[in-house]
Motif scaffolding. Structure first.
Motif, short mmCIF file in Angstrom:
data_model
loop_
_atom_site.label_atom_id
_atom_site.label_comp_id
_atom_site.label_asym_id
_atom_site.label_seq_id
_atom_site.Cartn_x
_atom_site.Cartn_y
_atom_site.Cartn_z
N GLU A 80 -15.14 -12.10 -33.06
CA GLU A 80 -15.04 -12.12 -31.60
C GLU A 80 -16.27 -12.77 -30.97
O GLU A 80 -16.16 -13.55 -30.03
CB GLU A 80 -14.88 -10.70 -31.06
CG GLU A 80 -13.54 -10.07 -31.35
CD GLU A 80 -13.44 -8.63 -30.88
OE1 GLU A 80 -14.22 -8.23 -29.97
OE2 GLU A 80 -12.60 -7.89 -31.41
N LEU A 81 -17.43 -12.44 -31.51
CA LEU A 81 -18.67 -13.02 -31.01
C LEU A 81 -18.70 -14.53 -31.24
O LEU A 81 -19.07 -15.29 -30.35
CB LEU A 81 -19.88 -12.35 -31.66
CG LEU A 81 -21.26 -12.82 -31.20
CD1 LEU A 81 -21.43 -12.65 -29.70
CD2 LEU A 81 -22.34 -12.06 -31.97
N ASP A 82 -18.29 -14.96 -32.42
CA ASP A 82 -18.23 -16.39 -32.72
C ASP A 82 -17.32 -17.12 -31.74
O ASP A 82 -17.65 -18.21 -31.27
CB ASP A 82 -17.73 -16.63 -34.14
CG ASP A 82 -18.75 -16.27 -35.20
OD1 ASP A 82 -19.94 -16.08 -34.85
OD2 ASP A 82 -18.36 -16.17 -36.38
N LYS B 73 -23.43 -8.45 -24.57
CA LYS B 73 -22.88 -7.11 -24.81
C LYS B 73 -22.24 -7.00 -26.19
O LYS B 73 -22.45 -6.02 -26.90
CB LYS B 73 -21.84 -6.78 -23.74
CG LYS B 73 -22.43 -6.50 -22.38
CD LYS B 73 -21.35 -6.23 -21.36
CE LYS B 73 -21.94 -6.11 -19.96
NZ LYS B 73 -20.91 -5.95 -18.94
N LEU B 74 -21.49 -8.03 -26.57
CA LEU B 74 -20.82 -7.99 -27.87
C LEU B 74 -21.84 -8.11 -29.00
O LEU B 74 -21.70 -7.45 -30.04
CB LEU B 74 -19.78 -9.10 -27.96
CG LEU B 74 -18.83 -9.03 -29.15
CD1 LEU B 74 -18.13 -7.67 -29.24
CD2 LEU B 74 -17.80 -10.13 -29.07
N ILE C 223 -14.67 -3.48 -39.17
CA ILE C 223 -15.11 -3.39 -37.77
C ILE C 223 -16.19 -4.43 -37.50
O ILE C 223 -16.14 -5.16 -36.51
CB ILE C 223 -15.62 -1.97 -37.44
CG1 ILE C 223 -14.47 -0.97 -37.51
CG2 ILE C 223 -16.30 -1.94 -36.09
CD1 ILE C 223 -14.89 0.48 -37.45
N ILE C 224 -17.16 -4.51 -38.40
CA ILE C 224 -18.26 -5.46 -38.26
C ILE C 224 -17.73 -6.89 -38.30
O ILE C 224 -18.11 -7.73 -37.48
CB ILE C 224 -19.32 -5.23 -39.34
CG1 ILE C 224 -20.01 -3.88 -39.10
CG2 ILE C 224 -20.35 -6.36 -39.36
CD1 ILE C 224 -20.92 -3.42 -40.21
N TYR C 225 -16.81 -7.15 -39.21
CA TYR C 225 -16.24 -8.49 -39.32
C TYR C 225 -15.48 -8.88 -38.06
O TYR C 225 -15.62 -9.98 -37.53
CB TYR C 225 -15.31 -8.57 -40.53
CG TYR C 225 -14.69 -9.93 -40.71
CD1 TYR C 225 -15.43 -10.98 -41.24
CD2 TYR C 225 -13.37 -10.18 -40.33
CE1 TYR C 225 -14.88 -12.24 -41.39
CE2 TYR C 225 -12.81 -11.42 -40.48
CZ TYR C 225 -13.57 -12.46 -41.01
OH TYR C 225 -13.02 -13.71 -41.14
#
Length: 54
Positions: A32-34, A8-9, A25-27
């Motif tokens: 968060e994904l990492d 989802k992320l 926002i992208i960073y």
């Protein structure tokens, strides 16, 4: 499930990139994904025995 959260992320991150959202926002989404991916690997690596090659 952690794998579902990662998917989802990742989709949210990709959509933000495609839409040209603000860099911050992208960073934030990328970090968060990492962290989720690292948690996933840490959780799954504890289940497997470690084999030393000599």
């Amino acid at each position: 499930m952690l794998n579902d959260e990662i998917c989802k992320l990742r989709d949210k991150l990709n959509k933000s990139i495609e839409e040209g959202k603000d860099y911050h926002i992208i960073y934030k989404l990328s970090v968060e994904l990492d962290e989720l991916i690292a948690s996933y690997y840490n959780k799954n690596n504890k289940k497997k025995p470690v084999i030393a090659l000599i």
